[in-house]
Every structure is written in structure tokens, then in C-alpha cells.
Motif scaffolding. Structure first.
Motif, PDB file in Angstrom:
ATOM      1  N   PRO A   1       0.815  -1.217   0.000  1.00 14.19           N
ATOM      2  CA  PRO A   1       0.000   0.000   0.000  1.00 14.19           C
ATOM      3  C   PRO A   1       0.846   1.263   0.000  1.00 14.19           C
ATOM      4  CG  PRO A   1      -0.083  -1.082   2.148  1.00 14.19           C
ATOM      5  CD  PRO A   1       0.613  -2.027   1.214  1.00 14.19           C
ATOM      6  N   ILE A   2       1.999   1.213   0.654  1.00 13.65           N
ATOM      7  CA  ILE A   2       2.990   2.291   0.585  1.00 13.65           C
ATOM      8  C   ILE A   2       4.253   1.675  -0.017  1.00 13.65           C
ATOM      9  CG2 ILE A   2       4.374   3.965   1.861  1.00 13.65           C
ATOM     10  CD1 ILE A   2       2.265   3.870   4.078  1.00 13.65           C
ATOM     11  N   GLN A   3       4.632   2.135  -1.188  1.00 14.78           N
ATOM     12  CA  GLN A   3       5.805   1.559  -1.857  1.00 14.78           C
ATOM     13  C   GLN A   3       7.096   2.253  -1.450  1.00 14.78           C
ATOM     14  OE1 GLN A   3       3.806   2.179  -5.709  1.00 14.78           O
ATOM     15  NE2 GLN A   3       4.282   0.036  -6.185  1.00 14.78           N
ATOM     16  N   VAL A   4       6.994   3.532  -1.147  1.00 14.67           N
ATOM     17  CA  VAL A   4       8.170   4.322  -0.772  1.00 14.67           C
ATOM     18  C   VAL A   4       7.812   5.210   0.418  1.00 14.67           C
ATOM     19  CG1 VAL A   4       9.870   6.033  -1.530  1.00 14.67           C
ATOM     20  CG2 VAL A   4       8.926   4.392  -3.181  1.00 14.67           C
ATOM     21  N   VAL A   5       8.695   5.239   1.410  1.00 14.05           N
ATOM     22  CA  VAL A   5       8.535   6.194   2.511  1.00 14.05           C
ATOM     23  C   VAL A   5       9.772   7.087   2.526  1.00 14.05           C
ATOM     24  CG1 VAL A   5       9.549   4.636   4.244  1.00 14.05           C
ATOM     25  CG2 VAL A   5       8.014   6.498   4.954  1.00 14.05           C
TER      26      VAL A   5
ATOM     27  N   LEU B   1       4.332   8.785 -11.541  1.00 14.54           N
ATOM     28  CA  LEU B   1       4.740   7.497 -12.113  1.00 14.54           C
ATOM     29  C   LEU B   1       3.892   6.342 -11.590  1.00 14.54           C
ATOM     30  CD1 LEU B   1       8.638   7.903 -11.914  1.00 14.54           C
ATOM     31  CD2 LEU B   1       7.220   7.961 -13.980  1.00 14.54           C
ATOM     32  N   GLY B   2       2.866   6.681 -10.795  1.00 16.28           N
ATOM     33  CA  GLY B   2       1.985   5.645 -10.266  1.00 16.28           C
ATOM     34  C   GLY B   2       2.527   4.959  -9.024  1.00 16.28           C
ATOM     35  N   ILE B   3       3.500   5.588  -8.369  1.00 16.53           N
ATOM     36  CA  ILE B   3       4.127   5.015  -7.176  1.00 16.53           C
ATOM     37  C   ILE B   3       3.507   5.638  -5.930  1.00 16.53           C
ATOM     38  CG2 ILE B   3       6.296   4.806  -5.892  1.00 16.53           C
ATOM     39  CD1 ILE B   3       7.722   4.933  -8.671  1.00 16.53           C
ATOM     40  N   SER B   4       3.082   4.786  -4.996  1.00 16.40           N
ATOM     41  CA  SER B   4       2.506   5.298  -3.746  1.00 16.40           C
ATOM     42  C   SER B   4       3.638   5.661  -2.792  1.00 16.40           C
ATOM     43  CB  SER B   4       1.577   4.262  -3.115  1.00 16.40           C
ATOM     44  OG  SER B   4       2.271   3.070  -2.821  1.00 16.40           O
TER      45      SER B   4
ATOM     46  N   ILE C   1      13.881   5.030  -8.615  1.00 17.74           N
ATOM     47  CA  ILE C   1      13.052   4.278  -7.668  1.00 17.74           C
ATOM     48  C   ILE C   1      12.076   3.375  -8.424  1.00 17.74           C
ATOM     49  CG2 ILE C   1      11.254   4.469  -5.907  1.00 17.74           C
ATOM     50  CD1 ILE C   1      14.094   5.060  -4.931  1.00 17.74           C
ATOM     51  N   LYS C   2      11.550   3.851  -9.530  1.00 21.70           N
ATOM     52  CA  LYS C   2      10.632   3.033 -10.327  1.00 21.70           C
ATOM     53  C   LYS C   2      11.314   1.737 -10.758  1.00 21.70           C
ATOM     54  CE  LYS C   2       7.809   3.062 -14.532  1.00 21.70           C
ATOM     55  NZ  LYS C   2       7.398   3.827 -15.745  1.00 21.70           N
ATOM     56  N   GLY C   3      12.542   1.853 -11.243  1.00 21.51           N
ATOM     57  CA  GLY C   3      13.280   0.656 -11.639  1.00 21.51           C
ATOM     58  C   GLY C   3      13.647  -0.209 -10.451  1.00 21.51           C
TER      59      GLY C   3
ATOM     60  N   GLY D   1      16.936  12.630 -10.932  1.00 19.11           N
ATOM     61  CA  GLY D   1      16.424  11.416 -11.545  1.00 19.11           C
ATOM     62  C   GLY D   1      16.030  10.339 -10.548  1.00 19.11           C
ATOM     63  N   ILE D   2      15.843  10.716  -9.293  1.00 21.09           N
ATOM     64  CA  ILE D   2      15.571   9.717  -8.262  1.00 21.09           C
ATOM     65  C   ILE D   2      14.240   9.009  -8.487  1.00 21.09           C
ATOM     66  CG2 ILE D   2      14.468  11.349  -6.659  1.00 21.09           C
ATOM     67  CD1 ILE D   2      16.777   8.379  -5.735  1.00 21.09           C
ATOM     68  N   ALA D   3      13.247   9.706  -9.030  1.00 20.05           N
ATOM     69  CA  ALA D   3      11.934   9.083  -9.231  1.00 20.05           C
ATOM     70  C   ALA D   3      12.025   7.917 -10.214  1.00 20.05           C
ATOM     71  CB  ALA D   3      10.919  10.119  -9.708  1.00 20.05           C
TER      72      ALA D   3
END
Length: 335
Positions: A144-148, A176-179, A240-242, A235-237
Motif C-alpha cells: 500500500p505504501i511503496q516508498v517512505v 509514475l503511479g508510485i505510492s 526508484i521506479k526501476g 532522476g531519483i523518481a
């Protein structure tokens, strides 16, 4: 449920369940198989939980069904877990409840039915497949939370500076659709937050302080390996996606490697009695009779989890009776 077990057998539980009625036996069988494959795909692609697809024995199939297909998973303690089922009900229930349709010849005919479902026991499966002594390990595709993001600061001025730098990163991640959650609560120390989100299984933790902003970097911690490293803020976003996909793949690979390491082949009943004490899936020949199945269950507490659809189809002789066996089946102790 009378005999409860946390997450697996609760007094009340939620189902994802479906029922279909078809005009032909072939259509019903196609849908039955389609649904068990869909459950297997969900388990693998979202839960990062590898499963074995198979057919239940006559003794284990759903009462009244022609066939019960199952997905069987291996937990970290060496016990099997039935994670989902799909039943081809034939016309048995249609006849019992008088469910008919008008066919092409304009005559009434009993429907060919199937039913399929999974329940909240999948939460138990998720916990027991991936978690460690530090808490939950959640696959990114389900978390539900992918990144804090946790700020490290000494005063309100530093917090304001960090928050201003973090705001566009949060927006980019969400785009990017990341929670993502930015935890700037001032009543908890960073160390407490680190431990808290570790227990909760959040896949990625970012820690950023005033010095990190000066250096244009951020500390990244991945929950699956507990490894920390420094990454550039620029470019951190996208990074993180990768990373989330890498974590998803790594969690699945780890589960597959463990599951495969727990699959063993035996040819004799004496060998079986030794190996079953070690847990895992045991591939052995069975003569197809309920009597032999019950004997093994009574003497070893192991059941036939399924007759696997894939794998070795070589015939042999039953490990117990020596009678002919069409193929090896999967035995295990289970929840």
C-alpha cells in the motif's frame, strides 16, 4: 470456522468468489482451468509467490465436483498452503437445484457449472512466504505504501528546507503511479520511523538530511535485502521506479529458489517417511486409491496436495503398494 488460525482460518473471512453456468461441458472446463491459471498468475506476478498448479485427488476435491484444480504454495517452515481453488461442478449442482436453460433446440437442459475462489488466507500466505525476523516483506506490486521518505533534521529550518526539496520528488513519484508517504511527523525520532516502516514491510525507504541536499544525494534502503546505498537526487523518481521492479523480481526469485530447494523425489515408503520430516514437497508415485492415500495420511500426517499438471509424467510403481502409478503426485504436510 470452528478451529481458527491467525490469517489462515478466521471465524469470519472475505472471499473473492465466482460462479459460472455454461451450455456445454467443454465451456465449463475451459473456464475452470482459466481461473486457476489466473490465480496462479496473480500469486506470481503480484504476490511474488510461486505456486504449483494441479488437480486434487477424488478424496480431496470439492464435494460434488467433477474436478478441483488447486494452486499449492510452500511456506518458509516447509508446510504447504492451498492458496486457491477452481471447481468444475459438471451438472451435479444444476440437477440438485434445478438450474436449467433453454438450448438451441428450444429444450430445457441442465447447465454445466463451475465455481472458483480465493480468500483472505492469501494474507497469511504473503506473510509466511516472504517475511523475516524484522517484520513484513511486501512485494512492491501489492504494497500500500511503496516508498517512505523520512527527513533527518535538527531544527525547524532544516525540516522546511528538506520538505521543500522533497515535495517535487513526491509529485514525480506519484505521477509514475508510485505510492509514497513523506513522514515529517515531529513526535517520533527517525530511528523509530526506520524500525516502524521496516516492520510494516515498506519496500523502499529514503532518508534525506540537510547534508544530503548539499551533496545532491539521498540514502536508499531496500526492505528485501536491508541493503543501504546512496543515490543522486537528480532522476531519483525514475531510479526508484526501476528499483521497485528489481525488488519485486528479487523477492519472487528468492521464493522460487526456496520452493525449488524444498522439492524432493522419493521412490520408497521408507525413504518418504524420512524425507517428510524435513518438510517440503515430496514427489512420489501413488497407486490412485483412497486406501493408500489415507494410509499415508494416518501414518505420516502428509496429504496429497495435488496431481501436478506440469512436470514428469513418467509412470512407475506406488511407493507404498508397488502397484502401477500413472505419474508422481505431490505430498506434503500442510496448513
Amino acid at each position: 470456522e470452528m478451529r481458527t488460525r491467525m490469517f489462515l482460518r478466521t471465524a469470519e473471512f472475505l472471499w473473492q468468489e465466482g460462479h459460472c453456468a455454461h451450455a456445454t461441458a467443454e465451456e465449463s472446463e475451459t473456464r475452470t482451468v482459466q481461473m486457476i491459471n489466473l490465480y496462479a498468475q496473480f500469486a506470481r506476478d503480484y504476490m511474488a509467490m510461486p505456486v504449483i498448479i494441479g488437480v486434487k485427488t477424488a478424496n480431496e476435491r470439492f464435494a460434488g465436483a467433477l474436478n478441483t484444480y488447486t494452486i499449492e504454495a510452500m511456506m518458509q517452515d516447509g508446510k504447504a498452503l492451498q492458496a486457491g481453488t477452481s471447481h468444475n461442478l459438471g451438472q451435479n449442482f444444476a440437477k440438485a437445484f434445478d438450474v436449467t436453460f433453454v438450448n438451441k433446440e428450444n429444450k430445457p437442459e441442465y447447465v454445466w457449472a463451475n465455481s472458483w475462489g480465493v480468500s483472505t488466507r492469501l494474507m497469511g500466505a504473503l506473510i509466511m512466504t516472504h517475511s523475516d525476523d524484522n517484520g513484513l516483506v511486501l512485494p512492491p506490486h501489492l504494497a500500500p505504501i511503496q516508498v517512505v521518505i523520512i527527513p533527518i533534521y535538527k531544527n525547524s529550518e532544516q525540516l522546511a528546507e528538506i520538505s521543500a526539496r522533497v515535495a517535487p520528488i513526491v509529485s514525480e513519484l506519484r505521477a509514475l503511479g508510485i505510492s509514497v508517504k513523506y513522514d515529517d511527523a515531529e513526535n517520533k525520532r527517525p530511528g523509530f520511523k526506520f524500525a516502524d516502516y521496516e516492520v510494516k514491510g515498506v519496500p523502499v525507504r529514503l532518508a534525506i538530511g540537510a547534508r544530503d541536499i548539499e551533496n545532491g544525494t539521498v540514502e536508499v534502503m531496500r526492505r528485501d535485502t536491508l541493503e543501504k546505498h546512496v543515490a543522486p537526487l537528480d532522476g531519483i523518481a525514475e531510479y526508484i521506479k526501476g528499483l521497485l521492479e528489481d525488488i519485486q523480481a528479487n523477492i519472487l526469485q528468492k521464493a522460487v529458489q526456496y520452493r525449488d530447494s524444498m522439492i524432493r523425489t522419493v521412490d520408497t515408503y521408507d525413504e518418504f517417511k524420512v524425507e517428510i520430516e524435513k518438510g517440503g514437497f515430496i514427489l512420489a508415485h501413488w497407486d490412485g486409491t483412497t486406501e493408500t492415500e489415507e494410509k499415508v495420511k494416518e501414518e505420516t500426517k502428509a496429504t496429497i496436495r495435488c496431481i501436478p499438471l506440469d512436470g514428469d509424467k513418467t509412470p512407475g510403481v506406488c511407493m507404498v503398494t508397488g502397484k502401477p502409478s500413472a505419474q508422481r503426485v505431490i505430498f506434503a504436510r500442510n496448513y
